[in-house]
Scaffold this motif. Structure first.
Motif: not given
Length: 303
Positions: A95-96, A108-111, A125, A149, A235, A237, A242
């Motif tokens: 993640g990230g 992973s910045i839009t998940d 998360c 995540r 975050e 993200h 988010g």
């Protein structure tokens, strides 16, 4: 480890992966070869198989790197899992900016935004390894699709003891009355350091781990708006869609008004290449840069 223990207790637990998880999933595969499937580089097919297994009464976990297990097979997640409200658990690792050195294809910045918009989907998360274990265990009996995540492993432990974990409920690690920090995922350890240093500056800090971004605990957010002078979300993200967006939605529809700021990644591709720590610094998500942003905003507001 938690998943292997659950599989020992329940013969209906299955695990699927898209040719990933080496050095992570071997124990499960060796102990439960009939309940482990490596579908290869065919994530959309993996989602379809997981839906079929779930419809036959199995408890299914699918595992891959975040962009591949969310964006690559988004249509299948929407149609096969969410539309039918199936209890499939999607585990996205990295993640990230965990895979910062591999460039934008692996960022992973839009998940969170993508998964949060899907009807029936729950988005978790975990903030540290302890929360991850508790999230996996809690998801076993949880109804409906779940996206969990996680990082790449070896993330720092933030909780000193096992906290009470409930899907849809945040965890308050520290009470305070000046500033409320609400963090999710792998930024919890950073937020903890920020909180400690801000308290060294004479501020009273409330720190919350908002491990479940959907459904988000509205009461916890509104309580912070009422009892503190400012709220900052943290975050790894995009600030669009988010945690920050989820908290903003709650505040916008409430009667409680307070200083609010989203701290995350800007609406842009990250073209720099480097370690997670390097990219955090470049994108104002290091401990010192977050503290600087908070103090500037807090002092300027004169709250």
């Amino acid at each position: 480890t938690a998943l292997t223990e659950l599989a020992r207790e329940n013969k209906d637990v299955f695990l699927l992966t898209g040719d990933l998880g080496f050095s992570v999933l071997e124990k499960f595969r060796e102990e439960f070869p009939d309940r482990f499937f490596n579908v290869g580089l065919a994530e959309a097919n993996m989602v379809g198989i997981s839906a079929g297994l779930s419809l036959s009464g199995k408890i299914v976990f699918i595992y891959s790197i975040v962009p591949f297990v969310t964006m690559r097979c988004f249509e299948q997640i929407r149609n096969d899992i969410c539309y039918q409200n199936l209890s499939v658990r999607i585990i996205g690792c990295g993640g990230g900016l965990c895979y910062g050195s591999l460039g934008p294809t692996h960022h992973s910045i839009t998940d969170i935004a993508i998964m949060r918009v899907l009807p029936n989907m729950t988005v978790i998360c975990p903030g540290d390894p302890m929360e991850t274990e508790l999230a996996v265990k809690a998801s076993i009996t949880y109804q409906g699709p779940v996206y969990i995540r996680i990082g790449r492993g070896h993330e720092p432990r933030v909780h000193s003891a096992s906290p009470h974990f409930e899907i849809g409920k945040g965890i308050i690690l520290k009470e305070g009355s000046d500033i409320a920090l609400i963090a999710t995922g792998n930024m919890l350890s950073i937020a903890k350091q920020v909180a400690d240093k801000l308290e060294g500056n004479g501020l009273s800090i409330r720190l919350t781990s908002m491990h479940t971004v959907k459904p988000i605990e509205k009461a916890l957010i509104l309580k912070a708006a009422k009892e503190t002078k400012a709220i900052f979300t943290i975050e790894e993200h995009s600030i669009i869609g988010g945690l920050g967006s989820a908290v903003a939605e709650v505040l916008a529809e409430s009667e409680h008004k307070c200083l609010f700021q989203r701290l995350g990644l800007s609406d842009a591709f990250i073209r720099d290449v480097g370690s997670q720590e390097y990219l955090r610094e470049k994108n104002a998500l290091s401990v010192e840069r977050i503290i600087k942003t908070i103090l500037q905003k807090f002092k300027k507001s004169k709250v």
